[in-house]
Each structure stands twice: as structure tokens, then as C-alpha cells.
Design a protein around this motif. Sequence first.
Motif, PDB file in Angstrom:
ATOM      1  N   ASN A 140     129.342 102.129  60.180  1.00 30.45           N
ATOM      2  CA  ASN A 140     128.043 102.690  60.573  1.00 30.45           C
ATOM      3  C   ASN A 140     127.626 102.233  61.970  1.00 30.45           C
ATOM      4  O   ASN A 140     127.147 103.045  62.777  1.00 30.45           O
ATOM      5  N   GLY A 185     127.880 107.782  54.689  1.00 34.50           N
ATOM      6  CA  GLY A 185     126.605 108.195  55.263  1.00 34.50           C
ATOM      7  C   GLY A 185     126.696 108.733  56.687  1.00 34.50           C
ATOM      8  O   GLY A 185     125.665 108.984  57.310  1.00 34.50           O
ATOM      9  N   SER A 187     127.580 111.550  59.431  1.00 34.45           N
ATOM     10  CA  SER A 187     127.755 112.989  59.574  1.00 34.45           C
ATOM     11  C   SER A 187     128.765 113.267  60.680  1.00 34.45           C
ATOM     12  O   SER A 187     128.463 113.104  61.869  1.00 34.45           O
TER      13      SER A 187
END
Length: 360
Positions: A140, A185, A187
Motif C-alpha cells: 500500500n 485494496g 486500484s
Amino acid sequence: MTRPSRALIDIQALRRNYRLARELHGGRALAVLKANAYGHGAVACARALGSAADGFAVAFLDEAIQLRQAGIEGPILVLEGCFTQAELVEAHANNCWVAVHQEEQLRALEQAPSQIRGIHAWLKFDSGMRRAGFPLALANTAAQRLQSCEAVSRMTLMTHFARADERDSQATARQIAAFDTATAGISAERSLANSAGLLAWPAARRDWARPGILLYGADPLPGSPSALSPVMTLESEVFAVRELQAGDALGYGAHYVAAVPRRVGLVAIGYADGYPRTVPQGTPVMVGAHRTQIIGRVSMDMLTIDLTDVPSEGVGSKVELWGKNIPVNDVASAVGTIGYELLCHVQRVPRIYEDAIAAA
């Protein structure tokens, strides 16, 4: 007389293999052309696939520039990414997509000069290969940093498999699961499947595949039924015939000694052309329509084959070292390596493209 050794490149087989990969994957596929298209000729193969390919992939920037200079216009992904800031500028100038797999490359994009905009960056994660790629624990963070770069307009997430050619191993399933969990999570499009991943692991088929060796018809899953078509046929000719008597030694080091009288063909190809010096006695070859074998040591410029049981063959007979009749994987297995290495090592022999589009 022109030396008869050559590598025949079947362009129709290359196209069939690409179509098969794309249909099986169900999404887009980058044709991997690194290492001079695994010895098949990168420019010629790129021209042959043309706009039918969704794009191409190479190892490093010089390989991409060679394609651009030859007029190849489709997307080109540089799999190792850029080594310096100057290379990033050059990659941008040549409209290349770049892999980002380490901190220095990510920082180079964050600090990119203002003229660099619109980069398609492929963010690579280490899901178990333990080679190149950001740790999944940083997925992330790395993705957010990359998406914040003014130089980057598009991001694809990728990983690479360590053991996809082992159907009975769960290592690939674990890599897929780890990648999916860590990137859930984020995109972005995704790319997981190399050749073996595409063929053996349906769960790895995502937005982009990266078929390499399968394009050239060398099955990455040896021993499995395959619809792949060999692209390269490495061939030469018998240019002389010798008669051995029982007890005669043949070639360097008296590596082979005839137990009974033997008829031996000298073939105009050797390890300087890419045929492995270390093949053992009995490695198969085709002479004309007949299967026979290597005897004696492979030399730099020639090798010797057994013609005892094929009296119809002699001077001028075609010899296939690998191709449609002798799988390159069989030769590779005989010397304890893989077909990739043998194909990449082909040199000195001319490549003959059996398709007008690629011959230029």
C-alpha cells in the motif's frame, strides 16, 4: 560453398503460439522479446507479431531502444526498469513502460524532471521469489507513493513466480494468495502469469500475461501434453562420411571408441554455433527422415553422428539438431539445463525467417 548451418524460424508458429497464449489467458499479453527473443531475433519477431500483439517486454532499456529504432511502435515494458535517472529520461523519450521494483527506482520517479510525464509504471512485488520486488508488507505504501508521482499516469501491479513449472507444488498458489491479500485494496491492473503460470495456474490469469518461452514453442512444463509449435529448427548438413573400424577412436580425447565398425557423418555445426559441447553419447538428432544419435565429442565447428543404420543418408543429408522432430527440451535435459539456455545461446548461424513480413 556456403556453410549449411542455419536456424529456421517459423513465423507462423510464433503467431500461433501467441494467439494460443492470449486465448488461454483471456486477457492481454505482452510478448516477451528479451535476450534477442530467446535467440530468435527480437526485431523480426516483433515485426511478425505486429499489431496483433498487445505489446512487448524486454529485459533492459537497450533492448527496447533497438526495437524502437527498427520501427516497432507498440507498447514496450522494460522488465528490469531503469538503472539511472538518465535512463528514465531515455525510457520516457522512447515511450517505454518501466518496471519499478526497488526503492531507488521509485525515488527516481518521485524526483523525475518536469518534462517526464505520462509514464506507465509496473510496480513489482516480491510474493515469494525473493529476488526483485518490494516486500508485500509495503504494497500500500509503495503504491500510494507511485500514484502520487507527477511523472506517472498509469500503474500496473506485478509479481513473478519461482516455481510455476512445478504443477505439484503449492508454492505458486501461496504466491498468488499472498499477492492478492497484500494488494486487495489497491486500484490497478495486475500481471502475474509468466509462461508456466499462464499454462498451469488459471488463478494467475489477470489483466496482463507475460508469455516468454512458450511463444517459441519450448514447453515450460516438459513432459506435459502441449499444443505449442516449435519456432526454431536448428539444422545443418552432413559434409563428409568416415568409416570406423572396431577399436578406432573418434574425435578429441578419444571420447568415443567404436566397438564394431561404424559409419560416421561429420555435421557442419558445433558449440561455437550454440549446440552444447556437453551432450552425451546417444543424444538424438534427425538425419533426413531418420532418427539417429550423436557419437563422439561435439567440437567447436562440427560434430559427428552415427550413420551406420541409415545407409541412405550421407553427404548433403539434412540434420536437425532440434526443432519439430527433436524437442529442444530433450537436448537440454540431456545436458542438465533448460531449453531457454540453448535457444538463447544460438549464434553465428544465420536465422532464416520463413515469412516475408519478418525477413526484412
